[in-house]
Design an enzyme around this catalytic site. Structure first.
Site, PDB file in Angstrom:
ATOM      1  N   SER A 180       0.790  -1.226   0.000  1.00 15.89           N
ATOM      2  CA  SER A 180       0.000   0.000   0.000  1.00 15.89           C
ATOM      3  C   SER A 180       0.823   1.278   0.000  1.00 15.89           C
ATOM      4  O   SER A 180       0.350   2.311  -0.454  1.00 15.89           O
ATOM      5  CB  SER A 180      -0.955  -0.006   1.193  1.00 15.89           C
ATOM      6  OG  SER A 180      -0.238  -0.130   2.405  1.00 15.89           O
ATOM      7  N   HIS A 208      -5.712  -2.608  -2.358  1.00 20.96           N
ATOM      8  CA  HIS A 208      -5.426  -1.616  -3.406  1.00 20.96           C
ATOM      9  C   HIS A 208      -5.518  -2.180  -4.809  1.00 20.96           C
ATOM     10  O   HIS A 208      -5.436  -1.445  -5.784  1.00 20.96           O
ATOM     11  CB  HIS A 208      -4.048  -0.986  -3.184  1.00 20.96           C
ATOM     12  CG  HIS A 208      -4.063  -0.014  -2.069  1.00 20.96           C
ATOM     13  ND1 HIS A 208      -4.596   1.255  -2.192  1.00 20.96           N
ATOM     14  CD2 HIS A 208      -3.677  -0.130  -0.779  1.00 20.96           C
ATOM     15  CE1 HIS A 208      -4.516   1.872  -1.043  1.00 20.96           C
ATOM     16  NE2 HIS A 208      -3.957   1.057  -0.157  1.00 20.96           N
ATOM     17  N   LYS A 239     -11.963   1.304  -1.455  1.00 20.69           N
ATOM     18  CA  LYS A 239     -10.990   2.063  -2.247  1.00 20.69           C
ATOM     19  C   LYS A 239     -11.507   2.260  -3.680  1.00 20.69           C
ATOM     20  O   LYS A 239     -12.374   3.082  -3.884  1.00 20.69           O
ATOM     21  CB  LYS A 239      -9.635   1.401  -2.139  1.00 20.69           C
ATOM     22  CG  LYS A 239      -9.089   1.705  -0.731  1.00 20.69           C
ATOM     23  CD  LYS A 239      -7.921   0.936  -0.269  1.00 20.69           C
ATOM     24  CE  LYS A 239      -7.560   1.440   1.131  1.00 20.69           C
ATOM     25  NZ  LYS A 239      -6.793   0.510   1.906  1.00 20.69           N
TER      26      LYS A 239
HETATM   27  C1  LIG Z   1      -6.788   0.287   3.359  1.00 25.35           C
HETATM   28  C2  LIG Z   1      -6.237  -1.029   3.639  1.00 25.35           C
HETATM   29  C3  LIG Z   1      -6.866  -1.896   4.542  1.00 25.35           C
HETATM   30  C4  LIG Z   1      -8.040  -1.484   5.370  1.00 25.35           C
HETATM   31  O1  LIG Z   1      -9.207  -1.390   4.608  1.00 25.35           O
HETATM   32  P1  LIG Z   1     -10.366  -0.400   5.079  1.00 25.35           P
HETATM   33  O2  LIG Z   1     -11.526  -0.796   4.236  1.00 25.35           O
HETATM   34  O3  LIG Z   1      -9.889   0.974   4.823  1.00 25.35           O
HETATM   35  O4  LIG Z   1     -10.596  -0.643   6.533  1.00 25.35           O
HETATM   36  C5  LIG Z   1      -6.337  -3.156   4.696  1.00 25.35           C
HETATM   37  N1  LIG Z   1      -5.238  -3.550   4.017  1.00 25.35           N
HETATM   38  C6  LIG Z   1      -4.601  -2.740   3.164  1.00 25.35           C
HETATM   39  C7  LIG Z   1      -3.394  -3.229   2.437  1.00 25.35           C
HETATM   40  C8  LIG Z   1      -5.075  -1.441   2.951  1.00 25.35           C
HETATM   41  O5  LIG Z   1      -4.430  -0.634   2.119  1.00 25.35           O
END
Ligand SMILES: *Cc1c(COP(=O)(O)O)cnc(C)c1O
Length: 392
Positions: A180, A208, A239
């Site tokens: 990420s 992502h 996302k």
């Molecule tokens: C954003 C993210 C999460 C968490 O997801 P949310 O829906 O924002 O709680 C988990 N793992 C990774 C790699 C992320 O980038």
């Protein structure tokens, strides 16, 4: 110690070492020209990659679901919160991921916590890439399993850990699909082969990748043409899909197991109807409008090449997540401030989110940025980069 003193001293220390964080206020929707802390800026830090959070069909679906079912989740899914919208969404996401079944959680964070805590227990072993997302590390810690980290993508070290593992206990390898903060890819074919060889489970966090990576946005396991049934695929609706919630896709038995054992699912209220309908609609749009993805990648590639031509170090990014290396965190903070003053928002990513000495500015283009937006952002990055001596 008095509580108030503890809070104040902690905050004073964070400020002193330059790692204090504060919340900024977004006064517009997360579109390319956002209003942030009262200033109009080019937004390069949103995960609204495809603009689906503002897509008319997604908005309409959320509004309609609110009219039909109300605003709240109103109970745990195991009590009376399991709306039909969940079934529709989970069948759809399972099909999309090429899995037998899927289950949705209130967030990606909750999905990782609940899944890891259910899969592992004391005496089991979790093998973790050093750069894995915090939610994966937290989930493994919560499970009580032993944790072993390996250097970023170092398959030799992973193999060494596996060789020393107790074959009578459960072993889980867990990794980000797309990292990420670095934007590079996990070597999934090698990891799957090692998991198979040593009888370990493999879990991939595609937060992502979901919606943008691999054919039709199906994620990294799909991209590497992996064996979908043997991999625990986690992803988010929050996302690229512009909504909220996390999911796990895998075998029917895995999913039924999680419904019984994942505490973040059992002891938390269901997602609101609007959110479920929005995720559903976002998947429909993604499948029905493939030009959205093509357009996104055209924008990403143009922007990425622009940064590379200027001489920026993109830290090995292989995807749409574009970090530019700054180094020490005070300089990264200053750099981000200079960008903001010039009208571009992309925050400094500092420890503990990333290792010390690797502070960076993390840039994420969106399908909704116009050519002019991208060129203007590159201009700003050229001026600020030269001023700070990051590029020549
Ligand atoms: C954003 C993210 C999460 C968490 O997801 P949310 O829906 O924002 O709680 C988990 N793992 C990774 C790699 C992320 O980038």
């Amino acid at each position: 110690m008095k509580m108030q003193t503890f809070f104040e001293e902690t905050l004073a220390t964070l400020k002193e070492i330059g790692l204090y964080r504060h919340l900024r206020t977004l006064e517009s929707s997360p579109t390319p020209h956002a209003l942030l802390d009262g200033k109009r800026v080019l937004l390069f830090s949103s995960n609204n990659y495809l603009g689906l959070s503002n897509h008319p069909k997604v908005i309409e679906a959320a509004v309609q679901a609110t009219r039909d079912y109300g605003t709240g989740g109103t109970a745990s899914r195991l009590i009376s919160g399991n709306l039909k919208l969940y079934t529709i969404l989970e069948e759809k996401i399972a099909r999309f991921k090429g899995s037998e079944a899927a289950v949705t959680f209130s967030s990606g964070y909750a999905a990782n916590l609940g899944t890891l805590q259910a899969l592992l227990g004391p005496g089991d072993l979790a093998l973790i890439d050093k750069l894995n997302h915090a939610s994966l590390i937290d989930g493994c810690r919560l499970s009580g399993a032993r944790l072993r980290t390996y250097r970023h993508k170092d398959m030799g070290l992973l193999k060494a850990h596996l060789e020393r593992s107790d074959s009578k206990r459960k072993t889980l390898i867990v990794t980000d699909g797309i990292f990420s903060m670095d934007g590079d890819l996990a070597p999934l074919p090698e990891m799957a082969a090692l998991a198979e060889q040593y009888g370990a489970m493999l879990m991939v966090d595609d937060a992502h990748a979901t919606g943008v990576w691999g054919e039709g946005g199906r994620g990294t396991v799909h991209f590497f043409k992996g064996d979908h049934e043997n991999v625990i695929q986690m992803g988010t609706f929050s996302k690229a899909l512009g909504s909220l919630g996390g999911f796990v896709a895998g075998s029917r038995a895995l999913i039924d197991f999680l419904v019984n054992e994942a505490r973040s699912l059992v002891y938390s209220t269901a997602l609101p109807p609007s959110v479920l309908a929005a995720s559903n609609a976002a998947l429909t749009v993604l499948e029905g409008e493939p030009e959205l993805l093509r357009n996104f990648w055209k924008k990403v590639n143009f922007f990425k090449e622009g940064l590379q031509e200027m001489g920026y170090d993109l830290m090995g990014s292989q995807t749409h997540i574009l970090p530019i290396r700054i180094g020490d965190h005070p300089q990264a903070t200053e750099f981000a401030k200079a960008l903001f003053d010039e009208g571009l928002f992309a925050p400094a990513i500092r420890p503990p989110t990333v290792p010390k000495g690797t502070s960076r500015i993390r840039l994420t283009p969106m399908a909704t940025h116009t050519q002019e937006d991208l060129e203007q952002a590159l201009d700003i990055l050229k001026r600020v980069g030269r001023k700070f001596g990051v590029i020549h």
